[in-house]
Scaffold this active site. Structure first.
Site, PDB file in Angstrom:
ATOM      1  N   TYR A 269      61.459 -44.134  37.777  1.00 47.53           N
ATOM      2  CA  TYR A 269      62.003 -45.049  36.920  1.00 47.53           C
ATOM      3  C   TYR A 269      62.510 -45.376  38.645  1.00 47.53           C
ATOM      4  O   TYR A 269      62.689 -46.960  38.452  1.00 47.53           O
ATOM      5  CB  TYR A 269      63.940 -44.486  37.613  1.00 47.53           C
ATOM      6  CG  TYR A 269      63.712 -43.112  35.946  1.00 47.53           C
ATOM      7  CD1 TYR A 269      63.214 -43.538  34.823  1.00 47.53           C
ATOM      8  CD2 TYR A 269      64.006 -41.374  35.842  1.00 47.53           C
ATOM      9  CE1 TYR A 269      63.618 -43.156  33.387  1.00 47.53           C
ATOM     10  CE2 TYR A 269      63.997 -40.886  35.177  1.00 47.53           C
ATOM     11  CZ  TYR A 269      63.642 -41.455  34.519  1.00 47.53           C
ATOM     12  OH  TYR A 269      63.863 -40.545  32.877  1.00 47.53           O
TER      13      TYR A 269
ATOM     14  N   HIS B 262      66.915 -32.961  30.818  1.00 47.35           N
ATOM     15  CA  HIS B 262      65.463 -32.082  29.852  1.00 47.35           C
ATOM     16  C   HIS B 262      65.545 -31.258  29.426  1.00 47.35           C
ATOM     17  O   HIS B 262      65.061 -30.349  29.540  1.00 47.35           O
ATOM     18  CB  HIS B 262      64.459 -32.381  30.955  1.00 47.35           C
ATOM     19  CG  HIS B 262      64.279 -33.920  31.654  1.00 47.35           C
ATOM     20  ND1 HIS B 262      62.238 -34.369  32.306  1.00 47.35           N
ATOM     21  CD2 HIS B 262      64.694 -34.788  31.299  1.00 47.35           C
ATOM     22  CE1 HIS B 262      63.237 -35.782  32.692  1.00 47.35           C
ATOM     23  NE2 HIS B 262      63.800 -35.901  31.872  1.00 47.35           N
TER      24      HIS B 262
END
Length: 391
Positions: free
Chosen positions: A286, A171
């Site tokens: 996730y 990120h």
């Protein structure tokens, strides 16, 4: 339909899938939220184009920046800047980059020419930098002069470097755009620290930033009078914005960002606005577990649209070329996860229609419209492709 010329490297199976997808997707759908958020329901849009290999040898082509003379600059995430001269397929390395901490999702990232580049020769680029305190790295924005033959950078100027280095590899963001007043905007992702960075204005990460072209902080930025805040911040509460486009006709800054498992977002970026991450989200962890029960909250901006399941959006491109009548006036963004490009029709700050094109093309990382009017695609593991309309 889509055809591949002999020197194209697309596997035969993918080529066949492209043709089938373009001809076979005709299920009628409505332009409502249920429609636009699920890529499986999108209409196909047939394009009569050849997918031509423009250059090989770029593994992760993060950005493609067209030059006025027809050359292309291409950033390889591992830390190399390439020049692709017009009418060739041979890549040349450009010298003069700073030290780059290429790790995980970090490396050499976006490229953007200054709007008056013909006069000042400034090239802006973002990259992961280990400068500053702490182990690891964070996203930096630099500009440098591009010489006349486009093979060398000089006069490096570091305009912004995110603080709070991290050894996490995810990120970093990052895209760069200019508005019609000469301000430069760029993004830094949350650096994998969602509970710390995005909602804290005293920390970098999970933000969109706005600067003068020379790196000065504009006096009308939203948080310049807030003690200890990062005064370059324009908006916050972001996860990982990797696509940006400034609509100069309507004075709108568009951005999209990766959600976790679900909840990829397309946003209109507003001054001082909070986009909610991770307080609100359409996604889950996730692992499938929840990290929030909120999809919206007062004081936090909701997305113009979201994609659930996630499509993993990459670059954005607004098409102005007359070479593609079906695409002209549409905003393209690529799905890395599902190997297609989405063509959005916009009206008054809303998405009124979305088509799926080039289904099966590969993991498209970058998009650009060259000075020759052709659309170029940077595809992970395949290099640079050019879309040539059939005649």
């Amino acid at each position: 339909m889509i055809n591949s010329v002999p020197h194209n490297t697309l596997p035969k199976l993918i080529i066949a899938g492209l043709t089938v997808a373009m001809l076979g997707m005709s299920t009628p759908v409505n332009a409502n939220n249920d429609y636009i958020k699920n890529h499986k329901q999108l209409d196909g849009l047939a394009l009569n184009v050849n997918v031509v290999t423009a250059a090989e040898g770029v593994v992760i082509p993060w950005a493609i920046e067209p030059l006025a003379n027809g050359d292309l600059l291409i950033s390889e995430r591992s830390g190399t800047l390439f020049l692709l001269p017009k009418n060739t397929t041979t890549l040349t390395k450009v010298s003069g980059l700073p030290k780059i901490d290429a790790n995980g999702q970090g490396g050499l990232l976006d490229l953007s020419l200054h709007t008056d580049n013909k006069q000042n020769h400034w090239l802006y680029f973002s990259y992961s930098s280990s400068e500053g305190t702490g182990s690891g790295s964070n996203t930096a924005l630099m500009r440098a002069k591009l010489n006349d033959d486009h093979t060398q950078l000089s006069d490096q100027q570091l305009l912004y470097k995110g603080e709070h280095n991290s050894t996490k590899g995810q990120h970093y963001g990052s895209r760069i755009v200019f508005d019609d007043e000469g301000y430069v905007y760029f993004s830094i992702g949350d650096r994998g620290s969602r509970t710390i960075n995005p909602q804290d204005l005293t920390r970098d990460g999970g933000k969109v930033y706005r600067l003068h072209a020379d790196g000065r902080i504009p006096k009308d930025n939203p948080f310049v009078k807030q003690k200890n805040a990062k005064h370059a911040v324009w908006s916050y509460g972001h996860r990982n914005p990797q696509g940006m486009w400034f609509d100069k006709q309507n004075n709108i800054l568009w951005s999209h960002e990766h959600g976790p498992r679900g909840g990829d977002e397309l946003n209109i970026i507003k001054k001082g606005a909070n986009y909610g991450w991770p307080v609100v989200s359409y996604g889950v962890n996730y692992s499938g577990t929840k990290f929030t029960d909120l999809k919206e909250k007062d004081g936090m901006q909701s997305p113009v649209l979201h994609w659930t399941p996630s499509i993993a959006p990459s670059d954005m491109l607004y098409v102005t070329s007359d070479k593609y009548p079906k695409l002209k006036g549409k905003l393209l963004l690529a799905s890395m996860k599902f190997s297609f490009i989405s063509a959005l029709e916009l009206s008054k700050g809303k998405v009124v229609k979305q088509h799926k094109i080039l289904d099966g093309i590969g993991r498209v990382r970058s998009l650009a419209q060259g000075s020759d009017g052709f659309i170029y695609l940077g595809i992970d593991g395949q290099g640079i492709k050019r879309l040539e309309p059939q005649t």
